[in-house]
Design a protein around this motif. Structure first.
Motif, PDB file in Angstrom:
ATOM      1  N   LEU A  91      -4.855   0.881 -15.643  1.00  0.00           N
ATOM      2  CA  LEU A  91      -4.110   2.067 -14.861  1.00  0.00           C
ATOM      3  C   LEU A  91      -5.194   3.200 -14.561  1.00  0.00           C
ATOM      4  N   ASN A  92      -5.423   3.207 -13.334  1.00  0.00           N
ATOM      5  CA  ASN A  92      -6.373   4.556 -12.761  1.00  0.00           C
ATOM      6  C   ASN A  92      -5.766   5.477 -11.753  1.00  0.00           C
ATOM      7  N   LYS A  93      -6.424   6.651 -11.924  1.00  0.00           N
ATOM      8  CA  LYS A  93      -6.029   7.639 -10.927  1.00  0.00           C
ATOM      9  C   LYS A  93      -6.458   7.541  -9.562  1.00  0.00           C
ATOM     10  N   GLY A  94      -5.664   7.583  -8.596  1.00  0.00           N
ATOM     11  CA  GLY A  94      -6.100   7.733  -7.199  1.00  0.00           C
ATOM     12  C   GLY A  94      -6.318   9.311  -6.733  1.00  0.00           C
ATOM     13  N   LEU A  95      -6.370   9.626  -5.521  1.00  0.00           N
ATOM     14  CA  LEU A  95      -6.794  10.923  -5.031  1.00  0.00           C
ATOM     15  C   LEU A  95      -5.324  11.646  -5.185  1.00  0.00           C
ATOM     16  N   GLY A  96      -4.399  11.019  -5.063  1.00  0.00           N
ATOM     17  CA  GLY A  96      -2.799  11.723  -5.166  1.00  0.00           C
ATOM     18  C   GLY A  96      -2.286  12.394  -3.760  1.00  0.00           C
ATOM     19  N   TRP A  97      -3.033  11.897  -2.753  1.00  0.00           N
ATOM     20  CA  TRP A  97      -2.732  12.588  -1.513  1.00  0.00           C
ATOM     21  C   TRP A  97      -1.352  12.173  -1.057  1.00  0.00           C
ATOM     22  N   LEU A  98      -0.874  10.754  -1.503  1.00  0.00           N
ATOM     23  CA  LEU A  98       0.332  10.128  -0.965  1.00  0.00           C
ATOM     24  C   LEU A  98       0.979   9.727  -2.569  1.00  0.00           C
ATOM     25  N   LYS A  99       2.300  10.083  -2.326  1.00  0.00           N
ATOM     26  CA  LYS A  99       3.051  10.068  -3.684  1.00  0.00           C
ATOM     27  C   LYS A  99       3.448   8.458  -3.863  1.00  0.00           C
ATOM     28  N   GLY A 100       3.181   7.922  -5.112  1.00  0.00           N
ATOM     29  CA  GLY A 100       3.439   6.484  -5.208  1.00  0.00           C
ATOM     30  C   GLY A 100       2.318   5.968  -6.117  1.00  0.00           C
ATOM     31  N   ARG A 101       2.425   4.450  -6.331  1.00  0.00           N
ATOM     32  CA  ARG A 101       1.703   3.555  -7.246  1.00  0.00           C
ATOM     33  C   ARG A 101       1.282   2.532  -6.327  1.00  0.00           C
ATOM     34  N   VAL A 102       0.026   2.183  -6.599  1.00  0.00           N
ATOM     35  CA  VAL A 102      -0.277   0.610  -6.134  1.00  0.00           C
ATOM     36  C   VAL A 102      -0.344  -0.207  -6.955  1.00  0.00           C
ATOM     37  N   ASP A 103       0.109  -1.300  -6.728  1.00  0.00           N
ATOM     38  CA  ASP A 103       0.628  -2.505  -7.760  1.00  0.00           C
ATOM     39  C   ASP A 103       0.603  -3.804  -7.018  1.00  0.00           C
ATOM     40  N   LYS A 104       0.571  -5.018  -7.987  1.00  0.00           N
ATOM     41  CA  LYS A 104       0.248  -6.155  -7.346  1.00  0.00           C
ATOM     42  C   LYS A 104       1.437  -6.674  -6.465  1.00  0.00           C
ATOM     43  N   ILE A 105       1.481  -7.574  -5.461  1.00  0.00           N
ATOM     44  CA  ILE A 105       2.448  -8.285  -4.902  1.00  0.00           C
ATOM     45  C   ILE A 105       3.287  -8.689  -5.662  1.00  0.00           C
ATOM     46  N   ASN A 106       4.498  -8.385  -5.870  1.00  0.00           N
ATOM     47  CA  ASN A 106       5.524  -9.089  -6.845  1.00  0.00           C
ATOM     48  C   ASN A 106       6.360  -9.992  -6.221  1.00  0.00           C
ATOM     49  N   HIS A 107       6.196 -10.954  -6.194  1.00  0.00           N
ATOM     50  CA  HIS A 107       7.167 -12.262  -5.407  1.00  0.00           C
ATOM     51  C   HIS A 107       6.697 -13.603  -6.088  1.00  0.00           C
ATOM     52  N   PRO A 108       7.736 -14.153  -6.408  1.00  0.00           N
ATOM     53  CA  PRO A 108       7.441 -15.570  -6.995  1.00  0.00           C
ATOM     54  C   PRO A 108       6.850 -16.423  -6.326  1.00  0.00           C
ATOM     55  N   ARG A 109       7.139 -16.460  -4.831  1.00  0.00           N
ATOM     56  CA  ARG A 109       7.011 -17.548  -3.861  1.00  0.00           C
ATOM     57  C   ARG A 109       5.908 -17.466  -2.812  1.00  0.00           C
ATOM     58  N   VAL A 110       5.037 -16.269  -2.972  1.00  0.00           N
ATOM     59  CA  VAL A 110       3.996 -16.390  -2.003  1.00  0.00           C
ATOM     60  C   VAL A 110       2.554 -16.323  -2.942  1.00  0.00           C
ATOM     61  N   LYS A 111       1.709 -16.932  -2.114  1.00  0.00           N
ATOM     62  CA  LYS A 111       0.248 -17.045  -2.616  1.00  0.00           C
ATOM     63  C   LYS A 111      -0.313 -15.693  -2.473  1.00  0.00           C
TER      64      LYS A 111
END
Length: 199
Positions: A91-111
Motif C-alpha cells: 500500500l503506497n500513497k499517490g498524489l491524491g489529486w483524484l479520490k480513490g484507490r488503484v488495485d488489481k483487476i478483480n475478475h476470475p475469468r480474464v487474463k
C-alpha cells in the motif's frame, strides 16, 4: 506549446516523446519540472511503489504548478499515481489529486495482465473525448483505478469489469491506455490534449 515528460529513471520514453512531438508539442525529458511548461507528463513506466516515492517527494512542486494552471497528463501508471493510493508493491500513497484507490483487476475469468487492444466507451463528452468513442486503443496493465468520485470518468473500457479509460478534472487528464502506442486513435487523443490546453 511546451511539454515536459518526467523521467522517473525507469523505462523507455521515446514513444511518448515522439507522440507528443507529432501533434505539435515542443518536448523535453527531465527529472524535474521546469516551471515554464504548458504540460507535464507522467509516463506509464515502472511500478506504483517506486514511482509514487519519486513523485510524492516532489508533490509540493507539482502542486504549485497545478494551482497555477499547468496541465498534467498521466498515462497508465502515470494516471494511477494521481489517485490517493495504490496496492502494487504494497500500500503506497499517490498524489491524491483524484479520490480513490488503484488495485488489481478483480475478475476470475480474464487474463492478467491485460495486454492488447480494447474499445473505449465514452460516457461523458468534452473536447478530450472527440474521435475516440467506440475506437480501439492499446493497454498493458494489471491494475486499474477505482474512483470514489465517478464524475471524473470520461470513458471506460470493459475487461471483465468496467474501469476508467480516461479521467479528467480541471487541468488534469489521465488515460489507462497508452496513446503513444494506439496508432491513429492515440494521435487523435494527443491532438485533443493539445487543443484542450490551448482553449
Amino acid at each position: 506549446m511546451r511539454a515536459v515528460i518526467i523521467d522517473y529513471g525507469v523505462g523507455n520514453l521515446f514513444s511518448i516523446y515522439s507522440g507528443l512531438r507529432r501533434v505539435g508539442f515542443e518536448v523535453e525529458i527531465s527529472k524535474e519540472p521546469k516551471g515554464s511548461e504548458d504540460l507535464i507528463v507522467f509516463p506509464g513506466v515502472g511500478s506504483f511503489s517506486a514511482v509514487s516515492k519519486y513523485l510524492v517527494a516532489r508533490k509540493e512542486k507539482f502542486e504549485v504548478l497545478r494551482s497555477n494552471g499547468t496541465g498534467f497528463l498521466g498515462i497508465c501508471l502515470g494516471m494511477q499515481i494521481m489517485f490517493e493510493e495504490g496496492t502494487e508493491g504494497g500500500l503506497n500513497k499517490g498524489l491524491g489529486w483524484l479520490k480513490g484507490r488503484v488495485d488489481k483487476i478483480n475478475h476470475p475469468r480474464v487474463k492478467i495482465p491485460h495486454i492488447g487492444w480494447d474499445k473505449v466507451n465514452v460516457i461523458k463528452y468534452n473536447e478530450l473525448s472527440e474521435g475516440i468513442d467506440d475506437q480501439y486503443v492499446y493497454y498493458a496493465h494489471s491494475y486499474v483505478a477505482y474512483p470514489t468520485d465517478k464524475s471524473v470518468i470520461l470513458s471506460t473500457t470493459s475487461y471483465g469489469i468496467d474501469y476508467p479509460a480516461v479521467v479528467n478534472i480541471g487541468n488534469i487528464v489521465g488515460t489507462q491506455f497508452h496513446p503513444e502506442k494506439s496508432s491513429l486513435v492515440g494521435r487523435k487523443f494527443l491532438t485533443n490534449v493539445y487543443r484542450w490546453l490551448r482553449k
